[in-house]
Design a protein around this motif. Sequence first.
Motif, short mmCIF file in Angstrom:
data_model
loop_
_atom_site.label_atom_id
_atom_site.label_comp_id
_atom_site.label_asym_id
_atom_site.label_seq_id
_atom_site.Cartn_x
_atom_site.Cartn_y
_atom_site.Cartn_z
N TRP A 246 0.87 -1.28 0.24
CA TRP A 246 -0.11 0.01 0.00
C TRP A 246 0.92 1.45 0.02
O TRP A 246 0.28 2.42 -0.47
CB TRP A 246 -0.92 -0.03 1.27
N LYS A 247 2.18 1.24 0.27
CA LYS A 247 2.76 2.25 0.38
C LYS A 247 3.50 2.61 -0.96
O LYS A 247 3.95 3.77 -1.37
CB LYS A 247 4.29 1.96 1.31
N GLU A 248 3.04 1.95 -1.92
CA GLU A 248 3.62 2.48 -3.32
C GLU A 248 2.46 3.63 -3.75
O GLU A 248 1.22 3.35 -3.48
CB GLU A 248 3.38 1.43 -4.44
N PRO A 249 2.99 4.67 -4.26
CA PRO A 249 2.12 5.80 -4.77
C PRO A 249 0.87 5.42 -5.57
O PRO A 249 -0.32 5.93 -5.32
CB PRO A 249 2.97 6.85 -5.07
N SER A 250 1.17 4.51 -6.36
CA SER A 250 -0.02 4.02 -7.45
C SER A 250 -0.70 2.97 -6.74
O SER A 250 -1.58 2.40 -7.61
CB SER A 250 0.74 3.88 -8.89
N HIS A 251 -0.51 2.24 -5.91
CA HIS A 251 -1.24 1.16 -5.31
C HIS A 251 -2.44 1.35 -5.14
O HIS A 251 -2.80 2.34 -4.19
CB HIS A 251 -0.38 0.56 -4.10
N ARG A 252 -3.54 0.64 -5.47
CA ARG A 252 -4.96 0.86 -4.95
C ARG A 252 -5.56 -0.55 -4.91
O ARG A 252 -5.36 -1.48 -5.64
CB ARG A 252 -5.68 1.52 -6.25
N ILE A 253 -5.78 -1.00 -3.48
CA ILE A 253 -6.25 -2.32 -3.36
C ILE A 253 -7.29 -2.80 -4.26
O ILE A 253 -7.48 -3.93 -4.59
CB ILE A 253 -6.37 -2.49 -1.82
N MET A 254 -8.35 -1.91 -4.61
CA MET A 254 -9.67 -2.24 -5.39
C MET A 254 -9.03 -2.59 -6.79
O MET A 254 -10.04 -3.16 -7.17
CB MET A 254 -10.48 -0.94 -5.39
N ASP A 255 -8.08 -2.06 -7.29
CA ASP A 255 -7.63 -2.66 -8.43
C ASP A 255 -7.28 -4.25 -8.54
O ASP A 255 -7.46 -4.90 -9.50
CB ASP A 255 -6.06 -2.31 -8.81
N ARG A 256 -7.11 -4.80 -7.29
CA ARG A 256 -7.11 -6.42 -7.53
C ARG A 256 -8.78 -6.89 -7.65
O ARG A 256 -8.30 -8.16 -7.96
CB ARG A 256 -6.87 -6.67 -6.10
#
Length: 283
Positions: free
Chosen positions: A15-25
Amino acid sequence: MTDTSVFDQYPLDQWKEPSHRIMDRFSLAGKKGFVTGGAGGLGRNVAAAWAEAGADVAIVDLPRTKETLEPLAQELAERYGVKVVPLYCDVSDKAQVDALKTSLVDSLGTVDVAFINAGVNVPGDDADEPYEVWQKTIDINLTGAYLTAQIAQHIMREHNHGGSLVFTSSLSAHNANFIAGGPSPVAAYGASKAGIYEYARYLAAALAPYGIRSNAISPGYVWSGIFEGRIVPEAHDMMTAPVPMHRFGTNEEIATAVLFLASDASSYVTGTNLQVDGGYSVY
Ligand code: NAD
């Protein structure tokens, strides 16, 4: 010196990656999928969920559903801006399922996700059921699941990518579901659904090296359309009495579970059976 690079595959805080979005999963953007029993309550709602999540979808059902399937495919395609194709196949007929494999590749290119869901509960499925009732149930529910899962996993392997198989088992795979006055007895039906569950588990082990996951859902009573006109309110209350949530589930409550199992949101889940039954199975 010990090589510890094996541990590099386990990020601790993605989650610390700026572009990370858990909903993308939960997204199926760019994926291709097919749904059997696609004209039915569970099937068409899973097709809609997968289309909304970005997948191109083939909705597969019997030719007799053409009048439902054609407008459904058109509506989903227009609404979600993905490709949705109706395909016709009796899943218990090997030649038809082999032809379905060709149609799937021709229309979608490949298959990443498959909802192996076509099923029937044949009247007369009781302790003294006629051979024909047993045979039809096993042919459609269990052999049909085997045949369609085979083409799905073969397409995935031939195209050198992984995928996710989701099978529809049932509460009746785990519970005799013996309710006098209930909608229908489930002797062969329960046996077929238990077989599906175990087959899904076997494939989980066998197909993991190919990056293919295999899971089952076991719906409890779902107000999918099949009970409409078949039960009276008293039967509804009797059926839901042993369900902790005291109600049926909805088609969408199945679709969300299947979206989870199809998508990368469940990337470490294989060989499981997800009970979607309002808690019925806790007793
Ligand atoms: P449904 O009758 O609305 O859908 C089943 C679909 O399968 C139908 O569209 C039918 O035309 C199709 N089908 C039947 N035989 C086929 C064949 N030989 N080849 C191809 N398609 C065929 O029922 P539903 O409630 O949406 O059920 C979907 C699945 O969920 C079934 O496998 C059912 O056993 C299972 N299930 C349903 C419930 C529930 O309470 N509704 C509970 C547990 C499991």
